[in-house]
Design an enzyme around this catalytic site. Structure first.
Site, PDB file in Angstrom:
ATOM      1  CG  ASP A 117      -0.299  -0.209   2.526  1.00  0.00           C
ATOM      2  OD1 ASP A 117       0.724  -0.912   2.585  1.00  0.00           O
ATOM      3  OD2 ASP A 117      -0.804   0.325   3.534  1.00  0.00           O
ATOM      4  CD  GLU A 184       3.607  -0.911   7.287  1.00  0.00           C
ATOM      5  OE1 GLU A 184       3.969  -0.727   8.472  1.00  0.00           O
ATOM      6  OE2 GLU A 184       3.582   0.017   6.445  1.00  0.00           O
TER       7      GLU A 184
END
Length: 454
Positions: A117, A184
């Site tokens: 991400d 994350e």
């Protein structure tokens, strides 16, 4: 351990370190060179729980290499959380975890993780391939998007590592598990994959490995900590209650700003007077909001805290202390008891298993040179890679730092001629080619060592 053949093979990495990086327009395929994979990922970042295209690229790479591949790991957990927290599941939101399994004879099982991400940050690097993407977060906030934490480097290094390990499969034996993890940056992606059966439905690893770029170390180097490496990260909200009124008649009120200020100042004693001085701890009040007009005393104030520690006993001491201090300060002013909320989805501290760390760093030193590997002090940042070692299976893990700054810029910074943008900065721009090359060499060497020691 067989490193001579590995070194020769890795020297032929498909990374043209001397050539300028150019933007890659088409979506990468399994035959795309690594530097072009990187530029495409950097130009096309995806926010947490929206990493559908990144996940498809990772899955396609593994399928082409012969892995057994599963996708959407974490989907159920994410959808349930979104409904619980937001009351809806917005378009494209899901659990985009990817798991690839490659069985290569008897031996240990090694899991290698990369996160996918990006961040809601407007890129200001000026790079030819800079992100121009705007997207909506999983909670509904529109924002520019940038890979400001190097997850594009992580994904590219992960792909390169998978390619090299399969290319050199005659030199190791065991089971390789490659996972691409969502979210994350929210501290939730690892938990989503674990809750959706990562350790139940796939081979249980003997070792977990990950890397993370460093914004303060030169490309071509690796840094590590043995033992604690990253911190517990807790978020605490304190809703301070008061009795509002006119600013000219404070005696008729219970001023929540005064109460909140007393709480802020008293919280400083938690670290200085309650925590063992040899145990790191941080209590930071990141936001203090109250009121709307000069002459009105509000009836409430909001404090937002980040709380950091390493060991769980210190964490609990801090959280208990925050509740005790907030309630006591309010009582001292005769104000109503505050509401205190501690986010249950906290990020636990990351502990690098010392024996695993020693084995991996010896191998990495052999691959990139002992002078390029340095032990460093742990940091108070958080990383949800820790979740993979915080289950009942108690799998030992290691995450290490991958230098990402051009050596020339690094030297200029050391001489005080420039400053280095931090991770999450809109100006963070890794020296991509040598960083990826070192990431592939290092992670491949570490995995090979674990397979051959197993």
């Amino acid at each position: 351990m067989k490193f001579s053949r590995l070194a020769i093979s890795l020297s032929a990495l498909a990374i043209a370190t001397a050539l300028p990086v150019s933007a890659q327009q088409s979506k990468p395929t399994p035959d795309t060179e690594l530097i072009d994979v990187y530029t495409w990922l950097h130009s096309n970042p995806e926010l947490s729980f929206k990493e559908s295209t990144s996940a498809s690229i990772m899955a396609a790479e593994l399928e082409a290499l012969g892995f057994s591949v599963s996708t959407r790991i974490g989907e159920d957990w994410v959808r349930q959380k979104s409904m619980r927290d937001e009351g809806t599941v917005r378009d494209d939101v899901g659990g985009y975890g990817v798991v690839g399994v490659y069985e290569n004879g008897d031996g240990p099982t090694v899991l290698i993780r990369a996160d996918m991400d990006a961040l809601p940050v407007p890129e200001q690097t000026g790079l030819e391939y800079a992100s121009k993407v705007t997207s909506v977060t999983w909670t509904g906030v529109e924002s520019p998007v940038m890979h400001a934490c190097g997850h594009d480097i992580h994904m590219t290094s992960w792909i390169g590592t998978a390619r090299k390990l399969i290319e050199n499969k005659d030199d190791w034996s065991g089971t390789l598990v490659m996972i691409a993890q969502p979210a994350e940056e929210l501290g939730l992606g690892a938990k989503a994959m674990i809750e959706d059966g990562l350790y139940d439905d796939f081979p249980l690893p003997d070792y977990n490995l990950a890397l993370h770029v460093s914004a303060s170390a030169p490309a071509g180097t690796v840094a590590y900590s043995s033992g604690y490496a990253l911190a517990n990260v807790d978020s605490v909200d304190i809703h301070v209650k008061g009795v509002g009124g006119h600013g000219a008649y404070p005696h008729t009120t219970k001023d929540p700003i005064v109460v909140g200020s007393a709480i802020v100042m008293a919280l400083q004693t938690l670290v200085s007077r309650n925590v063992d001085p040899q145990k790191p701890a941080v209590v930071t009040v990141g936001a203090f909001t109250a009121g709307a007009k000069h002459n009105i005393i509000s009836d409430s104030a909001e404090l937002l805290l980040t709380v950091r520690s390493y060991d769980d006993a210190t964490r609990q001491l801090l959280l208990d202390g925050i509740k005790r201090i907030a309630k006591a300060e309010a009582e001292a002013f005769g104000a109503p008891e505050p509401e205190i909320s501690i986010d249950s989805d906290y990020t636990p501290s990351t502990y690098n298993d010392p024996a695993l760390t020693s084995t991996a760093m010896a191998a990495i030193s052999g691959a990139i040179g002992e002078d390029n590997v340095t032990e460093v002090t742990p940091v108070m940042g958080g990383e949800d890679f820790s979740q993979f070692g915080r289950t009942q299976e108690d799998v030992p893990g290691l995450i290490f730092w991958l230098g990402a700054i051009s050596p020339e810029t690094y030297e200029q910074a050391r001489n005080g001629e420039t400053s280095l943008p931090s991770l999450h900065s809109p100006f963070f721009a890794p020296d991509a080619a040598p960083t990826i090359e070192t990431g592939v060499k290092s992670m491949t060497a570490a995995a090979m060592a674990l397979f051959n020691d197993g």
